[in-house]
Design an enzyme around this catalytic site. Structure first.
Site, PDB file in Angstrom:
ATOM      1  N   SER A   1      -9.710 -10.399   3.476  1.00 57.43           N
ATOM      2  CA  SER A   1      -9.053  -9.373   4.275  1.00 57.43           C
ATOM      3  C   SER A   1     -10.060  -8.941   5.331  1.00 57.43           C
ATOM      4  O   SER A   1     -11.076  -8.314   5.027  1.00 57.43           O
ATOM      5  CB  SER A   1      -8.649  -8.182   3.396  1.00 57.43           C
ATOM      6  OG  SER A   1      -7.982  -7.206   4.168  1.00 57.43           O
TER       7      SER A   1
ATOM      8  N   ASP B   1       1.938  -8.502  -1.240  1.00 57.61           N
ATOM      9  CA  ASP B   1       0.496  -8.275  -1.072  1.00 57.61           C
ATOM     10  C   ASP B   1       0.137  -6.876  -1.559  1.00 57.61           C
ATOM     11  O   ASP B   1       0.664  -5.877  -1.077  1.00 57.61           O
ATOM     12  CB  ASP B   1       0.105  -8.417   0.396  1.00 57.61           C
ATOM     13  CG  ASP B   1      -1.376  -8.131   0.611  1.00 57.61           C
ATOM     14  OD1 ASP B   1      -2.185  -9.045   0.375  1.00 57.61           O
ATOM     15  OD2 ASP B   1      -1.718  -6.993   0.993  1.00 57.61           O
TER      16      ASP B   1
ATOM     17  N   TRP C   1       0.836  -1.199   0.000  1.00 48.66           N
ATOM     18  CA  TRP C   1       0.000   0.000   0.000  1.00 48.66           C
ATOM     19  C   TRP C   1       0.873   1.253   0.000  1.00 48.66           C
ATOM     20  O   TRP C   1       0.677   2.182  -0.780  1.00 48.66           O
ATOM     21  CB  TRP C   1      -0.933  -0.009   1.206  1.00 48.66           C
ATOM     22  CG  TRP C   1      -1.873   1.159   1.277  1.00 48.66           C
ATOM     23  CD1 TRP C   1      -2.201   2.024   0.273  1.00 48.66           C
ATOM     24  CD2 TRP C   1      -2.627   1.580   2.424  1.00 48.66           C
ATOM     25  NE1 TRP C   1      -3.117   2.963   0.716  1.00 48.66           N
ATOM     26  CE2 TRP C   1      -3.389   2.709   2.039  1.00 48.66           C
ATOM     27  CE3 TRP C   1      -2.728   1.114   3.728  1.00 48.66           C
ATOM     28  CZ2 TRP C   1      -4.226   3.377   2.924  1.00 48.66           C
ATOM     29  CZ3 TRP C   1      -3.586   1.780   4.609  1.00 48.66           C
ATOM     30  CH2 TRP C   1      -4.324   2.892   4.212  1.00 48.66           C
TER      31      TRP C   1
ATOM     32  N   HIS D   1     -11.624  -7.554  -0.284  1.00 49.72           N
ATOM     33  CA  HIS D   1     -10.963  -6.506   0.506  1.00 49.72           C
ATOM     34  C   HIS D   1     -11.749  -6.070   1.738  1.00 49.72           C
ATOM     35  O   HIS D   1     -11.204  -5.378   2.608  1.00 49.72           O
ATOM     36  CB  HIS D   1     -10.657  -5.295  -0.384  1.00 49.72           C
ATOM     37  CG  HIS D   1      -9.479  -4.501   0.079  1.00 49.72           C
ATOM     38  ND1 HIS D   1      -8.762  -3.674  -0.734  1.00 49.72           N
ATOM     39  CD2 HIS D   1      -8.869  -4.418   1.290  1.00 49.72           C
ATOM     40  CE1 HIS D   1      -7.778  -3.103  -0.061  1.00 49.72           C
ATOM     41  NE2 HIS D   1      -7.831  -3.537   1.174  1.00 49.72           N
TER      42      HIS D   1
ATOM     43  N   TYR E   1      -4.921   0.309  -4.095  1.00 52.54           N
ATOM     44  CA  TYR E   1      -3.651   0.969  -3.787  1.00 52.54           C
ATOM     45  C   TYR E   1      -3.160   1.702  -5.030  1.00 52.54           C
ATOM     46  O   TYR E   1      -2.557   1.110  -5.923  1.00 52.54           O
ATOM     47  CB  TYR E   1      -2.590  -0.038  -3.327  1.00 52.54           C
ATOM     48  CG  TYR E   1      -2.953  -0.860  -2.115  1.00 52.54           C
ATOM     49  CD1 TYR E   1      -3.986  -0.491  -1.255  1.00 52.54           C
ATOM     50  CD2 TYR E   1      -2.249  -2.024  -1.813  1.00 52.54           C
ATOM     51  CE1 TYR E   1      -4.318  -1.252  -0.148  1.00 52.54           C
ATOM     52  CE2 TYR E   1      -2.566  -2.792  -0.698  1.00 52.54           C
ATOM     53  CZ  TYR E   1      -3.607  -2.403   0.123  1.00 52.54           C
ATOM     54  OH  TYR E   1      -3.923  -3.178   1.224  1.00 52.54           O
TER      55      TYR E   1
END
Length: 327
Positions: free
Chosen positions: A163, A54, A21, A132, A59
């Site tokens: 996630s 990851d 990220w 996500h 992002y």
């Protein structure tokens, strides 16, 4: 670098992975990112033995995936594992108990972003595709289950992951019990120890891999946060470290600093605490600069923390409830 088995998928992954990220930049992300520095940090990670990366479409709106795709092409001789995430269609992080599957992950949206990610990454198959956000009320929904089976049968995805929402490690256990989930990504660190209560035990029982994210509590566990800390406009941390959270976080970090062993930094201690738990498959610190990479990867080969140190760290557990700012 040490390697661990990634649940029932059986991959051998570096116990220190790479969270991508921070290097993506862009509005709503982390300030201070630039591609040249990011490329250098990623290359240093590969050379140091890191093989698990990851990312997520959100992002940088695909930019982090593009950076990872370029890394794959620079190192065709290395087996690098790629994990990315489908964004919620309603763009709400986290989801809530009122969130409906058809509004967040309708099948056409999932297919669309799977193909966007494949294109950004420049690969024919994604190792781990993650949702996500997640609500366990969706677990028994046949539309979700059919969607996951379709993803596997398409040949475009190897594993399926979740996630889990911040400070909700329980919110995913029903989905795990369906047998359709290969990995869970959960916040786990010195402060956030709740995954040990129930989640980790179920992961061991079902052989589901664990990706430990937010190892430094968004920066608190680096020991550099102060009451005067500020960030540029557009940096995500401005919305997370609101006054009440900043004050509490600084106080917690100052208390922890007294228990950092001599000769050890707080970030090193934070990573070694996570790696002390055998259920963790990999931890994914964000690493925007080469010196971050070298420092974080070095913890993989460090000896186990002494039990007396772990006992003191357990006293720093901080159970929190999701709020409007915790995202």
């Amino acid at each position: 670098m040490q390697y661990r088995r990634f649940g029932r998928l059986g991959w051998s992954v570096s116990d220190v992975g790479y969270g991508m990220w921070g290097i993506a930049g862009g509005e709503g992300g982390w300030s201070g990112a630039d591609d040249a520095t990011g490329h250098a940090a990623l290359d240093a990670a590969v050379e140091g033995g890191c093989n698990f990366f990851d990312t997520a479409w959100i992002y940088g709106r695909g930019h982090s995936e593009v950076l990872l795709g370029e890394l794959l092409r620079r190192h065709p001789d290395r087996r690098l594992y790629v994990a990315t995430k489908i964004p919620p269609k309603d763009r709400n992080w986290p989801s809530t108990r009122e969130s409906r599957l058809e509004d967040v992950f309708p099948a056409d949206h999932v297919r669309e972003y799977l193909h966007k990610s494949l294109e950004n990454l420049g690969v024919e198959r994604i190792d781990l595709l993650q949702f996500h956000v997640w609500e366990d009320s969706w677990a028994e929904n046949p539309r979700w289950q059919d969607m996951v089976r379709e993803l596997r049968e398409s040949g475009l995805v190897t594993g399926i992951g979740l996630s889990l929402n911040r400070w909700e490690p329980w919110n995913g256990m029903a989905a795990m019990r369906t047998g359709l989930v290969d990995a869970v990504q959960v916040i786990y660190n010195i402060f956030d120890q709740a995954p040990e209560d129930e989640l980790f035990g179920l992961c061991q029982e079902l052989d589901v891999a664990v990706i430990a994210r937010v190892p430094f509590d968004e920066g608190t566990l680096t020991g550099t946060l102060t009451m005067e800390s500020t960030w540029p406009e557009g940096d995500w941390r401005n919305s997370y470290f609101v006054p009440e959270n900043l004050a509490a976080s600084v106080a917690r970090a100052e208390a922890l600093a007294k228990d950092v062993p001599d000769g050890m930094t707080m970030p090193e201690l934070a990573l070694r605490f996570i790696l002390a738990h055998p259920t963790v498959s990999t931890v994914i610190p964000g690493m925007r600069k080469i010196h971050h990479v070298h420092a974080n990867l070095a913890t993989s080969d460090a000896p186990p923390l002494e039990e007396s140190v772990l006992a003191r760290l357990r006293e720093h557990r901080w159970d929190r409830q999701p709020t409007a700012w915790s995202q």
